[in-house]
Design a protein around this motif. Sequence first.
Motif, PDB file in Angstrom:
ATOM      1  N   GLY A 119       0.825  -1.211   0.000  1.00  0.00           N
ATOM      2  CA  GLY A 119       0.000   0.000   0.000  1.00  0.00           C
ATOM      3  C   GLY A 119       0.853   1.253   0.000  1.00  0.00           C
ATOM      4  N   ALA A 120       1.928   1.230   0.771  1.00  0.00           N
ATOM      5  CA  ALA A 120       2.836   2.384   0.830  1.00  0.00           C
ATOM      6  C   ALA A 120       3.498   2.626  -0.524  1.00  0.00           C
ATOM      7  N   VAL A 121       3.875   1.559  -1.191  1.00  0.00           N
ATOM      8  CA  VAL A 121       4.471   1.693  -2.528  1.00  0.00           C
ATOM      9  C   VAL A 121       3.443   2.263  -3.500  1.00  0.00           C
ATOM     10  N   TYR A 122       2.219   1.744  -3.439  1.00  0.00           N
ATOM     11  CA  TYR A 122       1.161   2.239  -4.315  1.00  0.00           C
ATOM     12  C   TYR A 122       0.886   3.722  -4.037  1.00  0.00           C
ATOM     13  N   GLU A 123       0.829   4.081  -2.766  1.00  0.00           N
ATOM     14  CA  GLU A 123       0.601   5.486  -2.396  1.00  0.00           C
ATOM     15  C   GLU A 123       1.688   6.373  -3.000  1.00  0.00           C
ATOM     16  N   THR A 124       2.913   5.938  -2.931  1.00  0.00           N
ATOM     17  CA  THR A 124       4.017   6.705  -3.518  1.00  0.00           C
ATOM     18  C   THR A 124       3.830   6.856  -5.014  1.00  0.00           C
ATOM     19  N   MET A 125       3.452   5.768  -5.678  1.00  0.00           N
ATOM     20  CA  MET A 125       3.293   5.807  -7.136  1.00  0.00           C
ATOM     21  C   MET A 125       2.130   6.691  -7.580  1.00  0.00           C
ATOM     22  N   VAL A 126       1.052   6.710  -6.816  1.00  0.00           N
ATOM     23  CA  VAL A 126      -0.157   7.409  -7.256  1.00  0.00           C
ATOM     24  C   VAL A 126      -0.326   8.783  -6.611  1.00  0.00           C
ATOM     25  N   ILE A 127      -0.141   8.869  -5.328  1.00  0.00           N
ATOM     26  CA  ILE A 127      -0.394  10.132  -4.617  1.00  0.00           C
ATOM     27  C   ILE A 127       0.821  11.044  -4.665  1.00  0.00           C
ATOM     28  N   ARG A 128       1.944  10.559  -4.288  1.00  0.00           N
ATOM     29  CA  ARG A 128       3.133  11.414  -4.180  1.00  0.00           C
ATOM     30  C   ARG A 128       3.699  11.852  -5.526  1.00  0.00           C
ATOM     31  N   THR A 129       3.371  11.144  -6.595  1.00  0.00           N
ATOM     32  CA  THR A 129       3.816  11.555  -7.935  1.00  0.00           C
ATOM     33  C   THR A 129       2.879  12.594  -8.547  1.00  0.00           C
ATOM     34  N   ARG A 130       1.790  12.903  -7.873  1.00  0.00           N
ATOM     35  CA  ARG A 130       0.761  13.851  -8.318  1.00  0.00           C
ATOM     36  C   ARG A 130      -0.125  13.276  -9.422  1.00  0.00           C
ATOM     37  N   PHE A 131       0.003  12.006  -9.737  1.00  0.00           N
ATOM     38  CA  PHE A 131      -0.889  11.390 -10.710  1.00  0.00           C
ATOM     39  C   PHE A 131      -2.335  11.537 -10.255  1.00  0.00           C
ATOM     40  N   HIS A 132      -2.567  11.340  -8.959  1.00  0.00           N
ATOM     41  CA  HIS A 132      -3.911  11.469  -8.410  1.00  0.00           C
ATOM     42  C   HIS A 132      -4.461  12.889  -8.616  1.00  0.00           C
ATOM     43  N   VAL A 133      -3.636  13.894  -8.389  1.00  0.00           N
ATOM     44  CA  VAL A 133      -4.058  15.289  -8.580  1.00  0.00           C
ATOM     45  C   VAL A 133      -4.485  15.500 -10.027  1.00  0.00           C
ATOM     46  N   LEU A 134      -3.681  15.047 -10.956  1.00  0.00           N
ATOM     47  CA  LEU A 134      -4.004  15.211 -12.375  1.00  0.00           C
ATOM     48  C   LEU A 134      -5.291  14.480 -12.743  1.00  0.00           C
ATOM     49  N   ALA A 135      -5.459  13.275 -12.225  1.00  0.00           N
ATOM     50  CA  ALA A 135      -6.660  12.498 -12.532  1.00  0.00           C
ATOM     51  C   ALA A 135      -7.910  13.153 -11.956  1.00  0.00           C
TER      52      ALA A 135
END
Length: 153
Positions: A119-135
Amino acid sequence: MTVEDLPLIDEHALTIARPRQQVWTALEAFVHRSLLSAADGAMARLLGTDPPGGFAVDDVVTGERLDLAGRHRFSVYRLVFRLADASLADAPLAEVPAADAPATRLSARSYAVFPGVRGAVYETMVIRTRFHVLATRRMLRQVRRISLSDPAG
């Protein structure tokens, strides 16, 4: 932990120069077409989303709030859309049809938990990379686009 107990990730919002009912109709159309439809792609299989489309309607207050929830192997999450009357001063000038036209503030709040190392790895990939913000911002812009294309507006 239930979806109601999830920590807030972020909130994004925009103002749409259209009446609330028109934005609500556009939001419902977008959600049903894009977020609730069953996904049969590789990403859904990889993540193991439940429901398969990624989201299910969790709660609705017509014209005001639409709550979606879901889960997959790496996260439990909730996405809450809210609508409120707004000022045209907050809407892009290109959208404003008339000085006395109504406007709606559309916001999207994201909540999630990412258990374990995966989950922590996924959070890094999606949230911390700002992918979530863009989506999330893309979702709001798509609802805006649908609202503005409605001839009733």
